[in-house]
Design a protein around this motif. Sequence first.
Motif, PDB file in Angstrom:
ATOM      1  N   ILE A  38       0.835  -1.191   0.000  1.00  0.00           N
ATOM      2  CA  ILE A  38       0.000   0.000   0.000  1.00  0.00           C
ATOM      3  C   ILE A  38       0.875   1.248   0.000  1.00  0.00           C
ATOM      4  CG2 ILE A  38      -0.215   0.200   2.519  1.00  0.00           C
ATOM      5  CD1 ILE A  38      -3.269   0.748   1.970  1.00  0.00           C
ATOM      6  N   GLY A  39       0.306   2.338  -0.479  1.00  0.00           N
ATOM      7  CA  GLY A  39       1.032   3.602  -0.542  1.00  0.00           C
ATOM      8  C   GLY A  39       0.283   4.574  -1.425  1.00  0.00           C
ATOM      9  N   GLY A  40       0.626   5.850  -1.352  1.00  0.00           N
ATOM     10  CA  GLY A  40      -0.043   6.866  -2.146  1.00  0.00           C
ATOM     11  C   GLY A  40       0.352   6.800  -3.613  1.00  0.00           C
ATOM     12  N   ASN A  41      -0.250   7.686  -4.415  1.00  0.00           N
ATOM     13  CA  ASN A  41       0.106   7.760  -5.828  1.00  0.00           C
ATOM     14  C   ASN A  41       1.581   8.105  -5.980  1.00  0.00           C
ATOM     15  OD1 ASN A  41      -2.530   7.247  -6.691  1.00  0.00           O
ATOM     16  ND2 ASN A  41      -3.089   9.415  -6.599  1.00  0.00           N
ATOM     17  N   THR A 206      -2.668  -2.579  -3.464  1.00  0.00           N
ATOM     18  CA  THR A 206      -4.001  -2.034  -3.269  1.00  0.00           C
ATOM     19  C   THR A 206      -3.911  -0.595  -2.753  1.00  0.00           C
ATOM     20  OG1 THR A 206      -6.115  -2.308  -2.088  1.00  0.00           O
ATOM     21  CG2 THR A 206      -4.124  -2.992  -0.916  1.00  0.00           C
ATOM     22  N   HIS A 207      -4.968   0.187  -3.021  1.00  0.00           N
ATOM     23  CA  HIS A 207      -5.083   1.524  -2.437  1.00  0.00           C
ATOM     24  C   HIS A 207      -5.927   1.489  -1.168  1.00  0.00           C
ATOM     25  CE1 HIS A 207      -3.516   3.814  -5.974  1.00  0.00           C
ATOM     26  NE2 HIS A 207      -3.341   4.738  -5.065  1.00  0.00           N
ATOM     27  N   ASN A 208      -6.606   0.356  -0.953  1.00  0.00           N
ATOM     28  CA  ASN A 208      -7.562   0.269   0.135  1.00  0.00           C
ATOM     29  C   ASN A 208      -6.896  -0.212   1.415  1.00  0.00           C
ATOM     30  OD1 ASN A 208      -9.719  -0.892   1.877  1.00  0.00           O
ATOM     31  ND2 ASN A 208     -11.038  -0.291   0.174  1.00  0.00           N
ATOM     32  N   MET A 209      -6.825   0.655   2.419  1.00  0.00           N
ATOM     33  CA  MET A 209      -6.157   0.309   3.675  1.00  0.00           C
ATOM     34  C   MET A 209      -6.820  -0.869   4.379  1.00  0.00           C
ATOM     35  SD  MET A 209      -5.015   3.803   5.560  1.00  0.00           S
ATOM     36  CE  MET A 209      -3.644   4.765   4.953  1.00  0.00           C
ATOM     37  N   ARG A 210      -8.144  -0.890   4.370  1.00  0.00           N
ATOM     38  CA  ARG A 210      -8.852  -1.976   5.060  1.00  0.00           C
ATOM     39  C   ARG A 210      -8.566  -3.320   4.398  1.00  0.00           C
ATOM     40  NH1 ARG A 210     -12.030   2.495   5.529  1.00  0.00           N
ATOM     41  NH2 ARG A 210     -12.729   3.011   7.646  1.00  0.00           N
ATOM     42  N   ASP A 211      -8.526  -3.341   3.073  1.00  0.00           N
ATOM     43  CA  ASP A 211      -8.195  -4.580   2.362  1.00  0.00           C
ATOM     44  C   ASP A 211      -6.761  -5.005   2.652  1.00  0.00           C
ATOM     45  OD1 ASP A 211     -10.704  -4.542   1.272  1.00  0.00           O
ATOM     46  OD2 ASP A 211     -10.087  -3.837  -0.708  1.00  0.00           O
ATOM     47  N   ALA A 212      -5.851  -4.045   2.685  1.00  0.00           N
ATOM     48  CA  ALA A 212      -4.445  -4.344   2.951  1.00  0.00           C
ATOM     49  C   ALA A 212      -4.261  -4.939   4.342  1.00  0.00           C
ATOM     50  CB  ALA A 212      -3.600  -3.080   2.802  1.00  0.00           C
ATOM     51  N   ILE A 213      -5.055  -4.467   5.295  1.00  0.00           N
ATOM     52  CA  ILE A 213      -4.969  -4.964   6.669  1.00  0.00           C
ATOM     53  C   ILE A 213      -5.626  -6.337   6.789  1.00  0.00           C
ATOM     54  CG2 ILE A 213      -5.797  -4.582   9.028  1.00  0.00           C
ATOM     55  CD1 ILE A 213      -5.451  -1.549   8.471  1.00  0.00           C
ATOM     56  N   ALA A 214      -6.771  -6.505   6.115  1.00  0.00           N
ATOM     57  CA  ALA A 214      -7.558  -7.736   6.252  1.00  0.00           C
ATOM     58  C   ALA A 214      -6.927  -8.929   5.544  1.00  0.00           C
ATOM     59  CB  ALA A 214      -8.970  -7.513   5.722  1.00  0.00           C
ATOM     60  N   CYS A 215      -6.208  -8.687   4.465  1.00  0.00           N
ATOM     61  CA  CYS A 215      -5.682  -9.784   3.639  1.00  0.00           C
ATOM     62  C   CYS A 215      -4.217 -10.072   3.954  1.00  0.00           C
ATOM     63  CB  CYS A 215      -5.804  -9.427   2.155  1.00  0.00           C
ATOM     64  SG  CYS A 215      -7.500  -9.184   1.596  1.00  0.00           S
ATOM     65  N   GLY A 216      -3.860 -11.331   3.844  1.00  0.00           N
ATOM     66  CA  GLY A 216      -2.461 -11.717   3.918  1.00  0.00           C
ATOM     67  C   GLY A 216      -1.872 -11.765   5.319  1.00  0.00           C
ATOM     68  N   ASN A 217      -0.607 -12.140   5.371  1.00  0.00           N
ATOM     69  CA  ASN A 217       0.091 -12.261   6.653  1.00  0.00           C
ATOM     70  C   ASN A 217       1.141 -11.173   6.857  1.00  0.00           C
ATOM     71  OD1 ASN A 217       1.701 -13.481   4.538  1.00  0.00           O
ATOM     72  ND2 ASN A 217       3.032 -14.328   6.125  1.00  0.00           N
ATOM     73  N   ARG A 218       1.207 -10.256   5.874  1.00  0.00           N
ATOM     74  CA  ARG A 218       2.236  -9.216   5.955  1.00  0.00           C
ATOM     75  C   ARG A 218       1.806  -8.008   5.139  1.00  0.00           C
ATOM     76  NH1 ARG A 218       8.333 -10.448   3.779  1.00  0.00           N
ATOM     77  NH2 ARG A 218       9.309  -8.421   4.185  1.00  0.00           N
ATOM     78  N   MET A 221       4.304  -0.817   3.378  1.00  0.00           N
ATOM     79  CA  MET A 221       3.843   0.494   2.935  1.00  0.00           C
ATOM     80  C   MET A 221       5.009   1.233   2.295  1.00  0.00           C
ATOM     81  SD  MET A 221       1.467   3.044   5.192  1.00  0.00           S
ATOM     82  CE  MET A 221       0.237   4.055   4.387  1.00  0.00           C
ATOM     83  N   MET A 222       4.719   1.859   1.145  1.00  0.00           N
ATOM     84  CA  MET A 222       5.774   2.518   0.382  1.00  0.00           C
ATOM     85  C   MET A 222       5.532   4.020   0.289  1.00  0.00           C
ATOM     86  SD  MET A 222       6.455  -0.200  -2.726  1.00  0.00           S
ATOM     87  CE  MET A 222       8.008   0.640  -3.159  1.00  0.00           C
ATOM     88  N   GLN A 223       6.628   4.756   0.162  1.00  0.00           N
ATOM     89  CA  GLN A 223       6.575   6.201  -0.057  1.00  0.00           C
ATOM     90  C   GLN A 223       7.855   6.603  -0.796  1.00  0.00           C
ATOM     91  OE1 GLN A 223       7.194   8.891   3.225  1.00  0.00           O
ATOM     92  NE2 GLN A 223       5.667  10.324   2.466  1.00  0.00           N
ATOM     93  N   ASN A 224       7.671   7.383  -1.850  1.00  0.00           N
ATOM     94  CA  ASN A 224       8.814   7.899  -2.617  1.00  0.00           C
ATOM     95  C   ASN A 224       9.797   6.809  -3.036  1.00  0.00           C
ATOM     96  OD1 ASN A 224       7.808  10.540  -2.317  1.00  0.00           O
ATOM     97  ND2 ASN A 224       8.896  10.799  -0.371  1.00  0.00           N
ATOM     98  N   GLY A 225       9.242   5.671  -3.459  1.00  0.00           N
ATOM     99  CA  GLY A 225      10.083   4.600  -3.978  1.00  0.00           C
ATOM    100  C   GLY A 225      10.797   3.770  -2.944  1.00  0.00           C
ATOM    101  N   LYS A 226      10.413   3.920  -1.668  1.00  0.00           N
ATOM    102  CA  LYS A 226      11.059   3.156  -0.604  1.00  0.00           C
ATOM    103  C   LYS A 226      10.000   2.467   0.255  1.00  0.00           C
ATOM    104  CE  LYS A 226      15.074   6.238  -0.155  1.00  0.00           C
ATOM    105  NZ  LYS A 226      15.889   7.047   0.767  1.00  0.00           N
ATOM    106  N   LEU A 256      -0.268  11.162   5.758  1.00  0.00           N
ATOM    107  CA  LEU A 256      -0.640  10.587   4.481  1.00  0.00           C
ATOM    108  C   LEU A 256      -1.739  11.432   3.857  1.00  0.00           C
ATOM    109  CD1 LEU A 256      -0.209   8.179   2.574  1.00  0.00           C
ATOM    110  CD2 LEU A 256      -2.089   7.037   3.740  1.00  0.00           C
ATOM    111  N   ALA A 257      -1.485  11.992   2.689  1.00  0.00           N
ATOM    112  CA  ALA A 257      -2.461  12.841   2.010  1.00  0.00           C
ATOM    113  C   ALA A 257      -2.864  12.169   0.703  1.00  0.00           C
ATOM    114  CB  ALA A 257      -1.865  14.218   1.728  1.00  0.00           C
ATOM    115  N   ASN A 258      -3.811  11.249   0.799  1.00  0.00           N
ATOM    116  CA  ASN A 258      -4.290  10.549  -0.380  1.00  0.00           C
ATOM    117  C   ASN A 258      -5.752  10.202  -0.167  1.00  0.00           C
ATOM    118  OD1 ASN A 258      -4.901   8.172  -2.162  1.00  0.00           O
ATOM    119  ND2 ASN A 258      -2.823   8.588  -2.860  1.00  0.00           N
ATOM    120  N   ASP A 259      -6.639  10.926  -0.805  1.00  0.00           N
ATOM    121  CA  ASP A 259      -8.080  10.740  -0.579  1.00  0.00           C
ATOM    122  C   ASP A 259      -8.538   9.329  -0.916  1.00  0.00           C
ATOM    123  OD1 ASP A 259      -8.271  13.342   0.226  1.00  0.00           O
ATOM    124  OD2 ASP A 259      -9.015  14.107  -1.681  1.00  0.00           O
ATOM    125  N   ARG A 260      -8.004   8.742  -1.993  1.00  0.00           N
ATOM    126  CA  ARG A 260      -8.432   7.430  -2.403  1.00  0.00           C
ATOM    127  C   ARG A 260      -8.125   6.394  -1.336  1.00  0.00           C
ATOM    128  NH1 ARG A 260      -6.315   4.309  -7.817  1.00  0.00           N
ATOM    129  NH2 ARG A 260      -7.578   2.443  -7.616  1.00  0.00           N
TER     130      ARG A 260
END
Length: 264
Positions: A38-41, A206-218, A221-226, A256-260
């Motif tokens: 997950i991460g912003g645009n 994914t852009h969806n925080m809830r989906d990112a939290i609910a799915c998977g075991n890990r 989060m990325m920002q500025n290519g890191k 975090l400034a990303n409306d989506r």
Amino acid sequence: MLTIEDLRIVFNAGTVNEKTALDGVSLTLKEGDFVTVIGGNGAGKSTLLNCVAGVYMPAQGKISIGGMDVTRMPEHKRAKLLGRVFQDPMMGTAGNMWIEENLALAKRRGKPRTLRWGISSAERAEYKKQLETLGLGLEDRLSTKVKLLSGGQRQALTLLMATMNRPKLLLLDEHTAALDPKTAATVLALSCRMIEENGLTALMVTHNMRDAIACGNRLIMMQNGKIVLDIRGEEKKNLTVEMLLARFAAASGSELANDRMLLG
């Protein structure tokens, strides 16, 4: 299963539009890991997946899949190791071909080609059985052209095609983003079930925080290519959106400034 070492991707190098999309990214996935990204645009999420898939060649770094160095392997050769579902439901299938023909193409992918194309009764029975697991009634529509399916049906079919040969790594690139909320939830639940039942290793953007939290075991989060956060195990199970936002602010030094993402 997947090892990424010091990966760097630069677009428009040497021009005024130069942009570092991935800046020294390192990541290791063990067999059976299901990692959400997950991460912003512009954070580098899709660039990371495209680099793993072979769409982009890195300026530096190394990528290994199943112990094989694929860093300089072209996309079409790397594809036999991967399953991939795209954001656009129109991608990943041949719209003018029947459902069973699409499944036959996926099943025979990477295998020696022969002059025989016809689908045997045994293959047809197998495809019907696999389609039944989707719970969408597609098992009774084997001779339907894929372009006549709804977006959700087509995405579910693409998911089945991407997983039927048990790829070394499954890449899900915002594969529910173009669907309505109800259909997106159905496809996401189906994705999680298929990954778990088949013991697949998966990387899901994914852009969806809830989906990112609910799915998977890990979760990473990325920002500025890191990669700025890497959360797993019990810590991830207890995670909330509010906690994730607080962790992001502490790790990155910014809000975090990303409306989506915030509205997802």
